[in-house]
Each structure stands twice: as structure tokens, then as C-alpha cells.
Design an enzyme around this catalytic site. Structure first.
Site, mmCIF file in Angstrom:
data_model
loop_
_atom_site.group_PDB
_atom_site.id
_atom_site.type_symbol
_atom_site.label_atom_id
_atom_site.label_comp_id
_atom_site.label_asym_id
_atom_site.label_seq_id
_atom_site.Cartn_x
_atom_site.Cartn_y
_atom_site.Cartn_z
ATOM 1 C CB SER A 71 -1.081 -0.011 0.846
ATOM 2 O OG SER A 71 -0.148 0.333 2.401
ATOM 3 C CE LYS A 108 -2.631 2.157 4.272
ATOM 4 N NZ LYS A 108 -1.865 1.135 4.743
#
Length: 150
Positions: A71, A108
Site C-alpha cells: 500500500s 500510511k
């Protein structure tokens, strides 16, 4: 998979303490390397280099994790990379952070604007996660370096 962290209830969490290991020193060359003709580097030896001196700014607040998944490839973070995480760095807008969401860790980019808290992946195959107002989100620290093999 993405994860988020809330603006209002951001808390710093310390990971379990680990046993310190001896530092490893490697030679540091004074010469810079060019993408051209080779030069004899032995004439440019400096003192031994402890890589932790360059990667760890706050030893008492730093820990390491291995990345898992795809990701964050757009940010240069790949599956298996070693992440250097500093709890002393403030988790502000646009920083890459380690965040616990509902007890699970994720890495993230933080989006903190207009009262919203969103965890952004750096891969278009993954969706952002808006965690505004959630109580089950905690920032563990900010990623300061990524170490990966070529």
C-alpha cells in the site's frame, strides 16, 4: 488495506521494550561515488561508521518495524523494508506514520485538514481510510527512514 488516525484523540503509544544489541560499525569513505569511472577508494577511508548515528535521532524514542504489503510503494516503502520510527517526531499533516487502528498496525501518510483525519495509501489500488473522530486509533510514531535492498 488502509488505516487512519483521529485528530482529536491522537495518543502516542510505546511499543514493548526490547533488549538492546551491540552496535555494528562499517567503514565510511570520504569520497562520493559517481556514476562514471571507478576510483581507488582505500585512499579516502574515514573513521568507522555506525549507521545508527545517521538513522536514529532520538534513541530513547526510536524503534524499527518491517513493512508488510504494497500500500505504500509510491512512497518508496516496499514489502519487507525496514522502517525507522521516531516517537519524538510530531505526527503532522503529510507525514508517514505508524498508526494502530482497532489494535492493528499500519503505515500510511497522514491527511490532517479541515477537521478530518484520513490515512492515505501511496498506491492507487488501495483506498484511503477516514478515521475522523474514532477512539480506536493511535499514532505510534513517524517513519523517518526506510531501508530496503536493491
Amino acid at each position: 488495506m488502509s488505516a487512519g488516525f483521529p485528530v482529536v484523540s491522537v495518543r502516542s503509544v510505546s511499543p514493548a521494550s526490547t533488549t538492546p544489541r551491540a552496535s555494528v560499525s562499517c567503514p565510511l569513505l570520504l569520497a562520493r561515488v559517481a556514476a562514471g569511472f571507478p576510483s581507488p577508494a582505500d585512499d579516502y577511508m574515514d573513521r568507522p561508521l555506525d549507521i545508527a548515528e545517521h538513522l536514529v535521532r532520538h534513541p530513547e524514542a526510536t524503534f524499527f518495524l518491517r513493512a508488510q504489503g504494497q500500500s505504500m510503494t509510491g512512497a518508496g516503502i516496499h514489502d519487507g523494508d525496514l522502517l525507522v520510527v521516531d516517537r519524538a517526531v510530531e505526527p503532522v499533516h503529510n507525514k508517514v506514520a505508524i498508526v494502530a487502528v482497532d489494535g492493528e498496525l499500519t503505515v500510511k501518510r497522514l491527511y490532517l485538514r479541515a477537521g478530518r483525519v484520513v490515512l492515505l495509501p501511496e498506491n492507487p489500488d488501495y483506498e484511503p481510510l477516514d478515521v475522523t473522530g474514532r477512539d480506536d486509533v493511535h499514532v505510534w510514531g513517524v517513519v523517518t527512514y526506510v531501508v530496503h535492498a536493491l
